[in-house]
Design a protein around this motif. Structure first.
Motif, short mmCIF file in Angstrom:
data_model
loop_
_atom_site.label_atom_id
_atom_site.label_comp_id
_atom_site.label_asym_id
_atom_site.label_seq_id
_atom_site.Cartn_x
_atom_site.Cartn_y
_atom_site.Cartn_z
N LYS A 112 0.67 -1.15 0.02
CA LYS A 112 -0.07 0.01 0.36
C LYS A 112 0.96 1.31 0.09
CE LYS A 112 -3.50 2.41 2.76
NZ LYS A 112 -4.36 2.17 4.15
N GLU A 113 1.94 1.30 0.84
CA GLU A 113 2.65 2.32 0.79
C GLU A 113 3.46 2.59 -0.62
OE1 GLU A 113 5.63 1.76 3.99
OE2 GLU A 113 4.04 1.91 5.81
N LEU A 114 3.85 1.45 -1.13
CA LEU A 114 4.55 1.54 -2.56
C LEU A 114 3.46 2.17 -3.55
CD1 LEU A 114 6.64 -1.50 -2.67
CD2 LEU A 114 7.47 0.61 -2.20
N LEU A 115 2.19 1.91 -3.32
CA LEU A 115 1.25 2.37 -4.15
C LEU A 115 0.46 3.87 -3.91
CD1 LEU A 115 -0.73 -1.00 -4.56
CD2 LEU A 115 0.62 0.28 -6.43
N GLY A 116 1.24 4.55 -3.13
CA GLY A 116 0.82 5.85 -2.88
C GLY A 116 0.10 6.01 -1.66
N GLY A 117 -0.27 4.79 -0.83
CA GLY A 117 -1.07 5.08 0.46
C GLY A 117 -2.44 4.47 0.12
N ARG A 118 -2.71 3.67 -0.90
CA ARG A 118 -4.13 3.30 -1.15
C ARG A 118 -4.09 2.15 -1.99
NH1 ARG A 118 -9.04 4.69 -0.64
NH2 ARG A 118 -10.81 4.01 -1.92
N LEU A 119 -5.14 1.19 -1.54
CA LEU A 119 -5.16 -0.05 -2.37
C LEU A 119 -6.52 -0.22 -3.13
CD1 LEU A 119 -3.88 -2.76 0.04
CD2 LEU A 119 -2.78 -1.75 -2.16
N ASP A 120 -6.75 -0.27 -4.23
CA ASP A 120 -7.96 -0.34 -5.00
C ASP A 120 -8.46 -1.89 -5.02
OD1 ASP A 120 -10.20 -0.10 -6.64
OD2 ASP A 120 -9.21 0.75 -8.31
N GLN A 121 -9.37 -2.10 -3.99
CA GLN A 121 -9.92 -3.61 -4.14
C GLN A 121 -10.20 -4.14 -5.51
OE1 GLN A 121 -10.25 -5.29 -1.28
NE2 GLN A 121 -9.07 -3.70 -0.22
N ALA A 122 -10.90 -3.34 -6.39
CA ALA A 122 -11.16 -3.77 -7.69
C ALA A 122 -9.90 -4.16 -8.56
CB ALA A 122 -12.01 -2.72 -8.44
N GLN A 123 -8.77 -3.94 -8.00
CA GLN A 123 -7.54 -4.18 -8.98
C GLN A 123 -6.87 -5.27 -8.39
OE1 GLN A 123 -4.79 -0.88 -9.46
NE2 GLN A 123 -6.01 0.30 -10.70
N ILE A 124 -7.33 -5.75 -7.33
CA ILE A 124 -6.59 -7.10 -6.82
C ILE A 124 -7.20 -8.30 -7.73
CG2 ILE A 124 -6.52 -8.74 -4.71
CD1 ILE A 124 -6.95 -6.32 -2.91
N LYS A 125 -6.05 -9.11 -8.06
CA LYS A 125 -6.42 -9.97 -9.25
C LYS A 125 -5.35 -11.31 -8.88
CE LYS A 125 -3.96 -7.42 -12.75
NZ LYS A 125 -3.95 -6.64 -14.01
N ARG A 126 -5.76 -12.01 -9.84
CA ARG A 126 -5.03 -13.55 -9.86
C ARG A 126 -4.70 -14.03 -8.73
NH1 ARG A 126 -2.07 -10.73 -14.29
NH2 ARG A 126 0.00 -10.58 -12.99
N SER A 127 -5.76 -14.00 -7.69
CA SER A 127 -5.49 -14.65 -6.29
C SER A 127 -5.75 -16.12 -6.43
CB SER A 127 -6.50 -14.01 -5.42
OG SER A 127 -7.76 -14.04 -5.42
N THR A 128 -5.16 -16.86 -5.53
CA THR A 128 -5.45 -18.36 -5.63
C THR A 128 -5.61 -18.67 -4.10
OG1 THR A 128 -2.99 -18.74 -5.15
CG2 THR A 128 -3.70 -18.63 -7.34
N GLY A 129 -6.16 -19.82 -3.87
CA GLY A 129 -6.55 -20.52 -2.83
C GLY A 129 -7.56 -19.83 -2.13
N PRO A 130 -7.78 -19.68 -0.69
CA PRO A 130 -8.56 -19.18 0.01
C PRO A 130 -8.98 -17.55 -0.20
CG PRO A 130 -7.06 -19.51 1.56
CD PRO A 130 -6.44 -20.07 0.21
N GLN A 131 -8.11 -17.12 -0.82
CA GLN A 131 -8.26 -15.50 -1.07
C GLN A 131 -7.90 -14.84 0.21
OE1 GLN A 131 -11.95 -13.85 -2.94
NE2 GLN A 131 -11.53 -15.40 -4.65
N ALA A 132 -7.03 -15.46 1.06
CA ALA A 132 -6.27 -14.55 2.19
C ALA A 132 -5.84 -13.67 2.04
CB ALA A 132 -5.41 -15.91 2.88
#
Length: 203
Positions: A122-142
């Motif tokens: 989040k710090e590398l991304l300027g202090g904000r995470l866009d939940q819609a951009q989280i992708k290519r997750s596997t497993g239980p989406q932890a």
């Protein structure tokens, strides 16, 4: 690509893992281990990898979940089990953050928890995470859950105010400056009115 590099690392194939990395890759294990290394470059990173892997009598590494939480920022949940040459058996989960630029891994860092890895991303991304951009997750989406716990949901917008009730006793504009005695008289009348109102409510 990060998943392949991690699988190779877990199998002890450090050369394959580093073949997917930038020649000046940054390796940082300090956030996850007190004796962790901070080094740069293929040669020093390979030595750090082998030094750590050689410190185990038995070792197993698994990638349980992985997700790209932002452009080129990949967070994973790792699990390592085994028996080090010194100390007791270990079974722990930790977080990892890999930065990818121009199809090469330029940074490889590990953290005590997945939440700390997400916070670093989040710090590398300027202090904000866009939940819609989280992708290519596997497993239980932890990883997604860890990201949600770090990034609070946006506050709901306040309902527009359509009506403002007028004050019961609007303050009248003062036309002249009151003297000290006049201010004292007004204050005395206000206190008397308040006492009268309180006594009637009590009765």
């Amino acid at each position: 690509m990060v998943r392949i590099a991690l699988q190779a690392y877990g199998n002890g194939d450090c050369e394959i893992a580093l073949a997917l990395a930038d020649p000046l890759i940054r390796w940082d294990e300090r956030p996850s281990r007190p004796d962790g290394d901070l080094v740069w470059g293929h040669d020093d990173v390979e030595r750090a990898m082998r030094r750590y892997l050689d410190s185990w009598e038995q070792y197993r590494f698994d990638l349980e979940d992985i997700a790209e939480v932002g452009p080129g920022k990949v967070v994973g949940i790792c699990r390592e089990r085994g028996r080090p040459k010194e100390g007791v058996a270990v079974d722990r989960r930790f977080g990892g953050l890999w930065v990818v630029e121009e199809s090469k891994i330029v940074s490889w860092a590990t953290y005590l928890t997945p939440k700390e890895a997400v916070r670093a991303a989040k710090e590398l991304l300027g202090g904000r995470l866009d939940q819609a951009q989280i992708k290519r997750s596997t497993g239980p989406q932890a990883v997604r859950q860890a990201a949600a716990s770090v990034e609070p949901p946006p506050a709901p917008e306040a309902a527009p105010v359509t009506e403002i009730a007028p004050a019961s006793e609007p303050e009248r504009p003062r036309t002249k400056v009151l003297t000290k005695s006049e201010e004292q008289k007004r204050a005395a009348r206000a206190r008397a009115k308040l006492r009268k109102r309180t006594s009637s409510q009590t009765a």
